[in-house]
Design a protein around this motif. Structure first.
Motif, short mmCIF file in Angstrom:
data_model
loop_
_atom_site.label_atom_id
_atom_site.label_comp_id
_atom_site.label_asym_id
_atom_site.label_seq_id
_atom_site.Cartn_x
_atom_site.Cartn_y
_atom_site.Cartn_z
N PHE A 17 0.83 -1.22 0.00
CA PHE A 17 0.00 0.00 0.00
C PHE A 17 0.86 1.26 0.00
O PHE A 17 0.56 2.23 -0.70
N ARG A 18 1.95 1.25 0.77
CA ARG A 18 2.77 2.47 0.89
C ARG A 18 3.55 2.76 -0.39
O ARG A 18 3.92 3.90 -0.63
N GLY A 19 3.83 1.74 -1.16
CA GLY A 19 4.62 1.95 -2.39
C GLY A 19 6.12 1.93 -2.15
O GLY A 19 6.90 1.96 -3.11
N TRP A 23 10.58 1.23 6.23
CA TRP A 23 11.75 1.96 6.73
C TRP A 23 12.05 3.20 5.88
O TRP A 23 12.53 4.21 6.38
N ILE A 24 11.71 3.13 4.58
CA ILE A 24 11.89 4.33 3.72
C ILE A 24 10.90 5.41 4.15
O ILE A 24 11.22 6.59 4.18
N TRP A 29 10.19 10.64 6.83
CA TRP A 29 9.59 11.49 7.88
C TRP A 29 10.69 12.13 8.75
O TRP A 29 10.54 13.25 9.21
N ILE A 30 11.81 11.41 8.94
CA ILE A 30 12.94 12.01 9.68
C ILE A 30 13.58 13.13 8.84
O ILE A 30 13.82 14.24 9.34
N VAL A 31 13.82 12.84 7.56
CA VAL A 31 14.42 13.85 6.68
C VAL A 31 13.51 15.08 6.61
O VAL A 31 13.96 16.23 6.67
#
Ligand code: COA
Length: 190
Positions: A17-19, A23-24, A29-31
Motif C-alpha cells: 500500500f505504501r509503495g 523503513w523508507i 519522515w525524519i528527513v
C-alpha cells in the motif's frame, strides 16, 4: 453483544500500500522533520531536491514552503512554477498530481487516503487527486480522495471539494460547486 462497526485490533496496512518499504517511509519522515521543515524559507530548490531524492516529480521553479508536509513523496508530482503554501498537507497515500502554474494556498489539505467504513478491519484506502494547470486552491480547502479539479479552476477559501470540478470555473462552498466561469486573464502590459 451490540453490533460491531470497526475493530482496530484487526487493522493492518495492506502489503504494497505504501509503495515503498516502511523503513523508507520512516526515513522520509525524519528527513522531512530535520532537513525540510527546518530549512530557511528561501531554499525552495533544496526542498525540491529532498522530495526528488524520495521519488517525487517536481518541476522547475516550484515553490514549496517549509511548513508544508508530504506523506509519501514518491506519489507526488508537481508541474513547473507551481506554489505550495504554508501548512499545506499533501496526504499522498495515493498519487497526487498538481499541474503547472497552480497554487495550493495555506492550510489546504489534499487528502488522497481514507478507510473502508463497511469493513470491520477499517481497511485503509487511497484514491488519487488531480489538480490541473493554472488552478488556485485558496486557503483552508479540503480536497477529498479521488477528486479531479479541471484546468484553471479556482476553489474559494474554506471550501470542501467532494466531487470533480470542471475546468475554468470559480467554485466554493461545502460541498464546492461551480458558481461562474473564470475569465481568461489579459496579457501583462509590461
Ligand atoms: C473565490 C474567490 C476568489 C472569489 O472572489 P470574488 O470573485 O472577488 O468573489 P466576491 O468576493 O465578489 O464574492 C461573491 C459572492 O461569493 C461569495 N463567496 C466568495 N468566496 C466565497 C467562499 N470562499 N466561500 C463561500 N462564499 C464565497 C461571497 O460571499 C459573495 O456572495 P454574495 O454575492 O451573496 O454577497 C474569493 O472569495 C476567495 O475565496 N479568495 C481566497 C482568498 C485566500 O484564500 N487568500 C489566501 C491565499 S493568498
Amino acid at each position: 453483544m451490540p453490533p460491531q462497526y470497526q475493530d482496530l485490533s484487526q487493522f493492518h496496512v495492506p502489503p504494497g500500500f505504501r509503495g515503498r518499504p516502511a523503513w523508507i517511509v520512516q526515513l522520509w519522515w525524519i528527513v522531512e522533520a530535520v532537513f525540510f521543515r527546518n530549512s530557511p524559507q528561501a531554499l525552495y530548490g533544496w526542498r525540491a531536491f529532498l522530495l526528488r531524492c524520495f521519488g517525487a516529480k517536481i518541476g522547475k521553479r516550484v515553490i514549496i514552503r517549509p511548513s508544508a508536509s508530504v506523506t509519501y513523496p514518491w506519489k507526488l508530482s508537481i508541474g513547473d512554477y507551481s506554489w505550495i503554501g504554508d501548512d499545506v498537507v499533501l496526504y499522498s497515500l495515493a498519487n497526487i498530481r498538481i499541474g503547472s502554474h497552480s497554487v495550493v494556498s495555506q492550510r489546504s489539505y489534499l487528502c488522497a487516503g481514507s478507510h473502508d467504513i463497511n469493513d470491520i478491519r477499517f481497511t485503509i484506502t487511497g484514491q488519487p487527486i488531480e489538480i490541473g494547470d493554472q488552478c488556485w486552491i485558496a486557503s483552508d480547502v479540503f480536497v477529498c480522495p479521488g477528486v479531479k479539479i479541471g484546468h484553471a479552476t479556482v476553489v474559494g477559501a474554506r471550501s470542501t471539494v467532494t466531487s470533480d470540478l470542471p475546468p475554468a470555473v470559480i467554485a466554493f462552498g461545502s460541498p464546492a460547486k461551480p458558481v461562474r466561469d473564470r475569465r481568461p486573464a489579459m496579457s501583462a502590459k509590461d
